[in-house]
Design a protein around this motif. Structure first.
Motif, PDB file in Angstrom:
ATOM      1  N   ILE A 294       0.721  -1.135  -0.072  1.00  0.00           N
ATOM      2  CA  ILE A 294      -0.080  -0.032  -0.076  1.00  0.00           C
ATOM      3  C   ILE A 294       0.798   1.341   0.029  1.00  0.00           C
ATOM      4  O   ILE A 294       0.589   2.176  -0.676  1.00  0.00           O
ATOM      5  CB  ILE A 294      -0.817  -0.061   1.236  1.00  0.00           C
ATOM      6  N   ASN A 295       1.882   1.414   0.766  1.00  0.00           N
ATOM      7  CA  ASN A 295       2.663   2.313   0.923  1.00  0.00           C
ATOM      8  C   ASN A 295       3.462   2.747  -0.427  1.00  0.00           C
ATOM      9  O   ASN A 295       3.522   3.901  -0.745  1.00  0.00           O
ATOM     10  CB  ASN A 295       3.722   2.228   2.164  1.00  0.00           C
ATOM     11  N   LYS A 296       3.967   1.529  -0.969  1.00  0.00           N
ATOM     12  CA  LYS A 296       4.646   1.789  -2.184  1.00  0.00           C
ATOM     13  C   LYS A 296       3.797   2.233  -3.358  1.00  0.00           C
ATOM     14  O   LYS A 296       4.301   2.796  -4.230  1.00  0.00           O
ATOM     15  CB  LYS A 296       5.571   0.689  -2.488  1.00  0.00           C
ATOM     16  N   VAL A 297       2.856   1.755  -3.411  1.00  0.00           N
ATOM     17  CA  VAL A 297       1.753   1.835  -4.294  1.00  0.00           C
ATOM     18  C   VAL A 297       1.218   3.435  -4.329  1.00  0.00           C
ATOM     19  O   VAL A 297       1.243   4.140  -5.370  1.00  0.00           O
ATOM     20  CB  VAL A 297       0.426   1.220  -4.498  1.00  0.00           C
ATOM     21  N   ASN A 298       1.133   3.941  -3.186  1.00  0.00           N
ATOM     22  CA  ASN A 298       0.854   5.182  -3.089  1.00  0.00           C
ATOM     23  C   ASN A 298       1.861   6.406  -3.247  1.00  0.00           C
ATOM     24  O   ASN A 298       1.818   7.473  -3.884  1.00  0.00           O
ATOM     25  CB  ASN A 298       0.281   5.796  -1.692  1.00  0.00           C
ATOM     26  N   TYR A 309       3.491   7.500 -18.644  1.00  0.00           N
ATOM     27  CA  TYR A 309       3.277   7.873 -19.914  1.00  0.00           C
ATOM     28  C   TYR A 309       1.686   7.363 -20.520  1.00  0.00           C
ATOM     29  O   TYR A 309       1.094   8.163 -20.853  1.00  0.00           O
ATOM     30  CB  TYR A 309       4.268   7.332 -21.084  1.00  0.00           C
ATOM     31  N   ASP A 310       1.569   6.119 -20.341  1.00  0.00           N
ATOM     32  CA  ASP A 310       0.277   5.679 -20.494  1.00  0.00           C
ATOM     33  C   ASP A 310      -0.440   4.943 -19.565  1.00  0.00           C
ATOM     34  O   ASP A 310      -1.215   3.990 -19.634  1.00  0.00           O
ATOM     35  CB  ASP A 310       0.200   4.826 -21.802  1.00  0.00           C
ATOM     36  N   ILE A 311       0.023   5.204 -18.147  1.00  0.00           N
ATOM     37  CA  ILE A 311      -1.053   4.592 -17.183  1.00  0.00           C
ATOM     38  C   ILE A 311      -2.099   5.436 -16.661  1.00  0.00           C
ATOM     39  O   ILE A 311      -1.987   6.383 -16.525  1.00  0.00           O
ATOM     40  CB  ILE A 311       0.093   4.601 -16.059  1.00  0.00           C
ATOM     41  N   LYS A 312      -3.114   4.609 -16.561  1.00  0.00           N
ATOM     42  CA  LYS A 312      -4.499   5.115 -16.469  1.00  0.00           C
ATOM     43  C   LYS A 312      -4.313   5.798 -15.027  1.00  0.00           C
ATOM     44  O   LYS A 312      -3.698   5.289 -14.031  1.00  0.00           O
ATOM     45  CB  LYS A 312      -5.589   4.452 -16.667  1.00  0.00           C
ATOM     46  N   ASP A 317      -4.887   2.027  -8.016  1.00  0.00           N
ATOM     47  CA  ASP A 317      -5.891   1.801  -7.157  1.00  0.00           C
ATOM     48  C   ASP A 317      -6.284   0.360  -7.533  1.00  0.00           C
ATOM     49  O   ASP A 317      -6.710  -0.401  -6.627  1.00  0.00           O
ATOM     50  CB  ASP A 317      -6.987   2.643  -7.491  1.00  0.00           C
ATOM     51  N   GLU A 318      -6.345   0.067  -8.949  1.00  0.00           N
ATOM     52  CA  GLU A 318      -6.674  -1.393  -9.166  1.00  0.00           C
ATOM     53  C   GLU A 318      -5.861  -2.370  -8.719  1.00  0.00           C
ATOM     54  O   GLU A 318      -6.384  -3.546  -8.341  1.00  0.00           O
ATOM     55  CB  GLU A 318      -6.874  -1.412 -10.845  1.00  0.00           C
ATOM     56  N   LEU A 319      -4.486  -1.992  -8.721  1.00  0.00           N
ATOM     57  CA  LEU A 319      -3.587  -3.002  -7.879  1.00  0.00           C
ATOM     58  C   LEU A 319      -3.797  -3.310  -6.770  1.00  0.00           C
ATOM     59  O   LEU A 319      -3.706  -4.427  -6.253  1.00  0.00           O
ATOM     60  CB  LEU A 319      -2.078  -2.430  -7.992  1.00  0.00           C
ATOM     61  N   LEU A 320      -4.483  -2.559  -5.951  1.00  0.00           N
ATOM     62  CA  LEU A 320      -4.617  -2.788  -4.447  1.00  0.00           C
ATOM     63  C   LEU A 320      -5.899  -3.941  -4.413  1.00  0.00           C
ATOM     64  O   LEU A 320      -6.008  -4.669  -3.502  1.00  0.00           O
ATOM     65  CB  LEU A 320      -4.987  -1.439  -3.740  1.00  0.00           C
ATOM     66  N   SER A 321      -6.702  -4.058  -5.323  1.00  0.00           N
ATOM     67  CA  SER A 321      -7.982  -4.831  -5.175  1.00  0.00           C
ATOM     68  C   SER A 321      -7.296  -6.333  -5.724  1.00  0.00           C
ATOM     69  O   SER A 321      -7.825  -7.130  -5.365  1.00  0.00           O
ATOM     70  CB  SER A 321      -8.889  -4.342  -6.076  1.00  0.00           C
ATOM     71  N   ILE A 322      -6.260  -6.175  -6.886  1.00  0.00           N
ATOM     72  CA  ILE A 322      -5.880  -7.361  -7.419  1.00  0.00           C
ATOM     73  C   ILE A 322      -4.848  -8.010  -6.215  1.00  0.00           C
ATOM     74  O   ILE A 322      -5.047  -9.522  -5.866  1.00  0.00           O
ATOM     75  CB  ILE A 322      -4.833  -7.253  -8.429  1.00  0.00           C
ATOM     76  N   TYR A 323      -3.914  -7.279  -5.665  1.00  0.00           N
ATOM     77  CA  TYR A 323      -2.974  -8.031  -4.625  1.00  0.00           C
ATOM     78  C   TYR A 323      -3.390  -7.633  -3.254  1.00  0.00           C
ATOM     79  O   TYR A 323      -3.166  -6.544  -2.629  1.00  0.00           O
ATOM     80  CB  TYR A 323      -1.601  -7.387  -4.795  1.00  0.00           C
TER      81      TYR A 323
END
Length: 400
Positions: A294-298, A309-312, A317-323
């Motif tokens: 969570i900390n590193k995603v934020n 460049y092309d990251i939505k 936020d979607e990664l937090l629901s996958i992992y």
């Protein structure tokens, strides 16, 4: 009148005595100066080979003028007569210990010791300043000549320069020939290892060894001749030579499939390498547990929009629901994103470990097309495989 004559005679005697004393003193000074000159060091022109011929007979000179630095003096200090030799010359280079020639005497290879550009006392016999001993270098002349004979269009051994060095605590290449093959060989040696490198500047052929192991190659044609089982890039750039360390199984499809290596390009040449911050336009992080994730995603969310460049906007936020927390009970995740200023496909080649360090090896397939491209990978690893790992590296290679 008589008194006057006595006084005159006394004065004449005094003047004569003073004159004689002055002459004697002057002579004494000259004698002293001459004696001092006799004790001073004087330049003596020495014809090395004629003196050596007189002392040792006819020698075949295999290789001349090998410089031995002071840090290697302990390897040669046992040579009889070397202490006396060094006490009779004025050292012109404070870091130079002695010079060596490899010679052959009656079919046996030996070492000739001397000091270059000798400045010696005039009373010293030059014959005493040349010593001959058994051959004690890290690997034999027969071995060198044997390997050279297998290479076509190689100059005679006399055209090769030879250097000797030791692996020191600073772990920097000292006194050996500086090239990528020698550096790679040096890096894997243990501390205090005594090494010898043989190099031909014209062909860029290099042979480096310790007496127990050796490596021969050509930095001009990017070839390794010995050991024959290895490719040139197995040895070069040792700082980043992580592809051949212990490999871990990894997945780039959320744990569906695992592999040790991705041979998308089975045979390749490396044109560029970068370690961590040496690389530009990338995001790289790892997480061993959910809170860390969570900390590193934020933190990744705050990265420059230009870089992403092309990251939505919703991607992280979607990664937090996958992992989720359940995932991190058995696995860890490594995140990699790279923005390229050309069409250069990136892929995860392997994940390797050495001691407490894990390395994500990423290859970018070099392309000449001018356009932006970006690549994202989430790498899944078994938690049991990374026990004891405390440091995570990224090594990026452009390959052709």
């Amino acid at each position: 009148m008589k008194k006057i004559l006595v006084i005159l005679m006394t004065l004449i005697s005094f003047l004569c005595l003073a004159s004689c004393t002055s002459n004697d003193l002057t002579k004494s000074d000259d004698d002293q100066i001459n004696e001092e000159k006799k004790e001073q060091v004087t330049y003596v022109t020495i014809d090395k080979k004629s003196i050596v011929l007189d002392k040792f007979g006819d020698l075949e000179y295999i290789n001349e003028g090998i410089e031995i630095s002071n840090e290697l003096s302990f390897k040669f200090s046992h040579v009889h007569g070397l202490d006396y030799l060094l006490s009779q010359v004025e050292k012109l280079d404070s870091n130079l210990y002695i010079h060596l020639d490899i010679v052959k005497q009656k079919g046996v290879y030996k070492l000739l010791y001397y000091y270059p550009n000798m400045r010696i006392k005039s009373s010293v016999n030059p014959l005493s300043l040349f010593l001959l001993s058994d051959y004690i270098l890290p690997y034999s002349v027969e071995l060198i000549l044997g390997h050279l004979s297998n290479i076509q269009n190689v100059s005679p051994f006399k055209n090769f320069s030879i250097k000797l060095g030791i692996k020191d605590a600073s772990n920097t290449l000292n006194h050996l020939h500086k090239n990528n093959i020698t550096q790679a060989f040096y890096e894997v040696q243990s501390s205090d290892t005594f090494m010898m490198s043989v190099y031909d500047e014209e062909s860029q052929l290099i042979l480096v060894g310790t007496g127990f192991e050796y490596l021969m190659g050509n930095t001009k044609s990017n070839q390794v001749y010995y050991p024959i089982a290895y490719e040139f890039y197995n040895f070069t750039n040792p700082k980043y030579n992580t592809m051949y360390q212990e490999r871990l199984e990894f997945s780039t499809d959320f744990g569906e499939n695992y592999q040790l290596i991705d041979e998308k390009v089975p045979k390749f040449d490396v044109s560029y390498e970068a370690l961590n911050e040496e690389l530009a336009n990338y995001i790289f992080f790892y997480a061993k547990n959910y809170d860390e994730f969570i900390n590193k995603v934020n933190l990744a969310k705050t990265t420059s929009i230009t870089l992403k460049y092309d990251i939505k906007s919703t991607y992280f936020d979607e990664l937090l629901s996958i992992y989720d927390e359940t995932y991190f009970e058995e696995y860890i995740v490594i995140f990699y994103y790279k923005l390229e200023t050309r069409m250069s496909e990136n892929y995860v080649y392997s994940v390797t470990t050495k001691d407490d360090t894990l390395t994500l090896n990423v290859h970018g397939i070099l392309s000449g097309a001018t356009a932006f491209s970006s690549y994202t990978y989430l790498v899944t690893l078994d938690k049991l495989d990374v026990e004891g790992i405390t440091h995570f590296d990224l090594v990026y290679r452009s390959i052709t």
